[in-house]
Design an enzyme around this catalytic site. Structure first.
Site, PDB file in Angstrom:
ATOM      1  N   CYS A  32      50.978  29.392  40.897  1.00  0.00           N
ATOM      2  CA  CYS A  32      51.398  27.818  41.455  1.00  0.00           C
ATOM      3  C   CYS A  32      51.796  26.939  40.381  1.00  0.00           C
ATOM      4  O   CYS A  32      51.376  27.060  39.080  1.00  0.00           O
ATOM      5  CB  CYS A  32      50.403  27.148  42.282  1.00  0.00           C
ATOM      6  SG  CYS A  32      49.078  28.045  43.022  1.00  0.00           S
ATOM      7  N   TYR A 171      49.223  40.542  49.183  1.00  0.00           N
ATOM      8  CA  TYR A 171      48.385  39.583  48.115  1.00  0.00           C
ATOM      9  C   TYR A 171      47.010  39.632  48.755  1.00  0.00           C
ATOM     10  O   TYR A 171      46.695  39.027  50.094  1.00  0.00           O
ATOM     11  CB  TYR A 171      48.919  38.369  47.829  1.00  0.00           C
ATOM     12  CG  TYR A 171      48.015  37.410  47.333  1.00  0.00           C
ATOM     13  CD1 TYR A 171      47.207  37.447  46.297  1.00  0.00           C
ATOM     14  CD2 TYR A 171      48.483  35.829  47.739  1.00  0.00           C
ATOM     15  CE1 TYR A 171      46.513  36.285  45.570  1.00  0.00           C
ATOM     16  CE2 TYR A 171      48.001  34.855  46.981  1.00  0.00           C
ATOM     17  CZ  TYR A 171      46.887  35.109  46.110  1.00  0.00           C
ATOM     18  OH  TYR A 171      46.301  33.895  45.243  1.00  0.00           O
ATOM     19  N   HIS A 174      42.112  36.165  44.980  1.00  0.00           N
ATOM     20  CA  HIS A 174      41.636  34.717  45.020  1.00  0.00           C
ATOM     21  C   HIS A 174      40.702  34.227  46.298  1.00  0.00           C
ATOM     22  O   HIS A 174      41.118  33.304  46.899  1.00  0.00           O
ATOM     23  CB  HIS A 174      42.782  33.825  44.748  1.00  0.00           C
ATOM     24  CG  HIS A 174      43.438  33.970  43.304  1.00  0.00           C
ATOM     25  ND1 HIS A 174      44.873  34.245  43.352  1.00  0.00           N
ATOM     26  CD2 HIS A 174      42.857  33.804  42.333  1.00  0.00           C
ATOM     27  CE1 HIS A 174      45.061  34.293  42.292  1.00  0.00           C
ATOM     28  NE2 HIS A 174      43.927  34.078  41.279  1.00  0.00           N
ATOM     29  N   ASP A 267      38.896  33.343  38.024  1.00  0.00           N
ATOM     30  CA  ASP A 267      40.295  34.115  37.446  1.00  0.00           C
ATOM     31  C   ASP A 267      40.680  33.181  36.351  1.00  0.00           C
ATOM     32  O   ASP A 267      40.970  33.679  35.289  1.00  0.00           O
ATOM     33  CB  ASP A 267      41.200  34.322  38.669  1.00  0.00           C
ATOM     34  CG  ASP A 267      42.295  34.971  38.167  1.00  0.00           C
ATOM     35  OD1 ASP A 267      42.435  35.809  37.216  1.00  0.00           O
ATOM     36  OD2 ASP A 267      43.456  34.909  38.875  1.00  0.00           O
TER      37      ASP A 267
END
Ligand code: ADP
Ligand code: SF4
Length: 688
Positions: A32, A171, A174, A267
């Site tokens: 992002c 995806y 996360h 992460d």
């Protein structure tokens, strides 16, 4: 032209990914950026610069496939219908212009989102509160919802193909961020049908989506799967043992495995809590389970570490988000044998705050990040000097160092004068705390680059007075003399000083950062709410002191929620035995004790403290600037055309802002009013 060390040749080998081939192993994984669909030209230019800098693959951030996954107010990408295509086409064009592959990460965020703009119910494997709006529940998906969800994915993938993307992701990483991961996790997936229960059942939806994507676009696009192999929650979450079985079940279906750990704070591990390549122990099994290429991340900035992970069979592709933000030209620098010039990420995570707060991303190390289109700032190119003026920069902190470096790149003869014995200012002081060691890279990179510049003179141990400055004979003066911490407790909570009947109990953070040793009971009072108070607490506790951290806020180091540091700080300080007191303000300081008050009502609390360190607010160190301003009538005779204060001396702020301020000063020197214009606005393509 390549001049690289042959040890790094392996990094420049092509890798086949399904029907596509990337020219090298440098892979900018999805990340992002706070720009997305709201600032599309800025976003596309930023991605284009990375492709220009040598990344073989450049991906989008997560891109929502449907209005029932509306991430507002975050401006992340969307592919809801054909109206979204121009933004994507623009980005793909910029990436393809430099012979890189363009990737897109399709997502549905399930119960993570509240759909503030679209006002659709959120979706989830089961009835569950949404993350963003807990009193609004997500709808448990029935079979028709699941069919719709698969159709949306296919429709978005077809649009992505139309836009020209080479790699199309689905995806499940996360943590709770994606619907697919929510289906994989037994703690969220309590379904009794064929999508819940056993491992095979929980994996079913991922398999179906991957197969749908392969059928829909797999002839010409690579289909990638991003999967978090461990949430670091032990048996309460996804962990390696289960992930191994999941990867085994899906091994050959995607064309590429993009693997990492969850949640995002694990992460994008801050440097304070993790080192380069730190994910290896979690992801190393994946390559043994599939023949498909594997990409992984680990804040890689050292080509030796990269080569080692490839040679040892950990990963095939060097995934990077932050290293590509701090230095978009990292691959090219390795290629041309200029490894020492890499602007290494410091792991501060200032960049992630752009996503949390929905503003264009900024980077502490790279002042051009996000400004590539808005201000036409390129990380490697800068306009030439427009006069033979000379420049004096006073103060060698991040603002002064960056100004000097950018001025020298423009070709100005520049002198840098620093009062202390080393260059680096607050960066050197703050990075003397063990938790912030890696932040030193801000100074190290600039010091190295300046050592290579022929047109820069640097002087340390050289405090300048106003008279000295006039004597130096430079045409332009930048005053970058920084700031100092206040000791009167004025800050966000107290707008005026508070009573200190025993001043020697109060120790400024500057004294601690200069290495002064304390003994006894220490209280740190944090009304700054960023990293420093907690870093001092951590250091002093490690040094064996008894430490209490007090804040008027509801939580310690509140702003670090935006930099993914907060959860780690909470754990670390508790492990070290730091006592944490929230929602209390400082009332008074006496010898041996302080009085705190509740922030809501008067309930005084006396606590023992030999020393109090107020991390509250700073004053600009602008005396030199004010002295020089008062002597304006003498400037012309001294040959001075301008005197400008920059960085913390202009307004105390973050290191990122000081670097940006120094860079801006250098870019703007000798430029017209029009050329210094604030920034370009996206009135033609922007808006919801
Ligand atoms: P910034 O973040 O704006 O760069 P810093 O506080 O990190 O600010 O750095 C300011 C630097 O300026 C410090 O290293 C300090 O020693 C130096 N400095 C302050 N006053 C003078 C002066 N009069 N002459 C030379 N250097 C100075
Ligand atoms: Fe690295 Fe900090 Fe820049 Fe993010 S902001 S890329 S963590 S240096």
């Amino acid at each position: 032209m390549t001049n690289r060390d042959s040890r790094y040749d392996i990094l420049f080998e092509p890798v086949q990914i399904g029907p596509k081939t990337t020219k090298n192993r440098f892979y900018q994984v999805p990340h992002c950026n706070g720009m997305g669909h709201r600032y599309p030209q800025a976003m596309a230019a930023m991605r284009g610069v990375k492709a220009e800098g040598g990344w073989g693959v450049v991906c989008t951030e997560e891109c929502s496939i449907h209005p029932s996954s509306d991430l507002s107010p975050a401006p992340l990408m969307r592919l809801w219908d054909d109206n979204d295509l121009p933004v994507h086409e623009l980005m793909v064009e910029k990436v393809h212009a430099h012979d890189a592959l363009a990737g897109i990460q399709l997502v549905h965020n399930g119960f993570e989102v509240a759909n503030y703009v679209s006002r659709q119910p959120s979706l989830a494997p089961c009835n569950i509160p949404t993350e963003a709006f807990p009193h609004v529940q997500a709808r448990a998906m029935d079979k028709a919802d699941i069919r719709d969800y698969r159709d949306w994915h296919v429709a978005a993938a077809k649009r992505a193909k139309k836009a020209g993307y080479d790699i199309i992701y689905t995806y499940a990483a996360h943590g709770t961020m994606t619907l697919l991961f929510q289906f994989l996790l037994s703690r969220y997936n309590q379904r009794a049908d064929e999508y819940g229960g056993s491992l095979e059942n929980r994996v079913r939806l991922v398999r179906e989506v991957l197969e749908d994507l392969k059928d829909a676009v797999g002839d010409s696009c690579a289909v990638a799967f991003r999967f978090a192999v461990d949430e670091l929650l032990g048996s309460g979450g996804m962990q390696k043992s289960e992930a191994q079985d999941m990867v085994g079940l899906l091994a050959e279906i995607p064309d590429l495995w993009d693997v990492n750990v969850a949640d995002w704070h694990n992460d994008s591990m801050p440097s304070r809590f993790g080192t380069e390549g730190g994910q290896e122990e979690y992801i190393d099994f994946v390559k043994q389970t599939t023949t498909k290429p594997v990409v992984g991340v680990g804040r890689f900035t050292s080509p030796d570490t990269m080569v080692s992970q490839i040679r040892r069979g950990v990963i095939d592709l060097i995934g990077a988000a932050r290293p590509s933000i701090a230095d978009p030209f990292l691959p090219n620098k390795i290629d041309r044998g200029a490894v020492d010039e890499i602007r290494e990420c410091i792991g501060c995570n200032m960049c992630t705050s752009g996503d949390y707060l929905a503003y264009p991303m900024r980077c502490t190390q790279n002042p051009t990040m996000g400004e590539e289109w808005r201000r036409g700032w390129h990380p490697e190119r800068i306009s030439k000097a427009e006069s033979d003026s000379t420049v004096l920069v006073v103060g060698g902190g991040p603002a002064g160092l960056e100004a000097t470096l950018a001025l020298s790149r423009r070709g100005y003869e520049t002198t840098l004068s620093e009062a202390k014995g080393v260059l680096g200012g607050r960066v050197i002081r703050e990075s003397s705390l063990a938790p912030l060691n890696e932040w030193r890279r801000v100074a190290d990179h600039r010091n190295y680059m300046l050592s290579q510049a022929a047109n820069v003179q640097t002087y340390t141990d050289s405090p300048l007075t106003a008279a000295d400055v006039l004597d130096m004979g430079a045409n332009h003066i930048a005053i970058a003399t920084g700031s100092k911490w206040r000791t009167d407790f004025t800050g966000l909570q107290h707008q005026a000083p508070i009573p200190v009947s025993h001043p020697s109990s109060v120790v400024s953070p500057d004294r601690v950062l200069s290495g002064e040793k304390l003994s006894g009971e220490v209280m740190i009072y944090d009304d700054d709410h960023y990293y420093l108070a907690s870093a001092i607490a951590e250091q002093l506790a490690c040094d064996g002191m008894s430490v209490t951290l007090v804040t008027p806020a509801a939580d310690i180091a509140e702003w670090t929620h935006h930099t993914l540091e907060n959860e780690h700080i909470q754990v670390r300080l508790r492990e070290l035995g730091v006592e944490i007191i929230c929602k209390k303000e400082m009332v008074s300081i006496q010898q041996g004790f302080v009085t705190l008050g509740c922030i809501y009502m008067e309930t005084p609390l006396e606590l023992a403290a030999d020393f109090v360190i107020p991390v509250t607010a700073r004053d600009a160190e602008d005396q030199l600037y004010r002295d020089l301003t008062a002597m304006e009538s003498d400037w012309a005779d001294a040959g001075i055309q301008s005197i400008t204060s920059i960085g913390d001396c202009f307004a105390p702020a973050t290191i990122a802002m000081a670097v940006h301020g120094g860079h801006e000063y250098a870019r703007h020197l000798d430029k017209s009013e029009e050329e210094r214009a604030f920034f370009r606005r996206e009135l033609d393509l922007g808006g919801e």
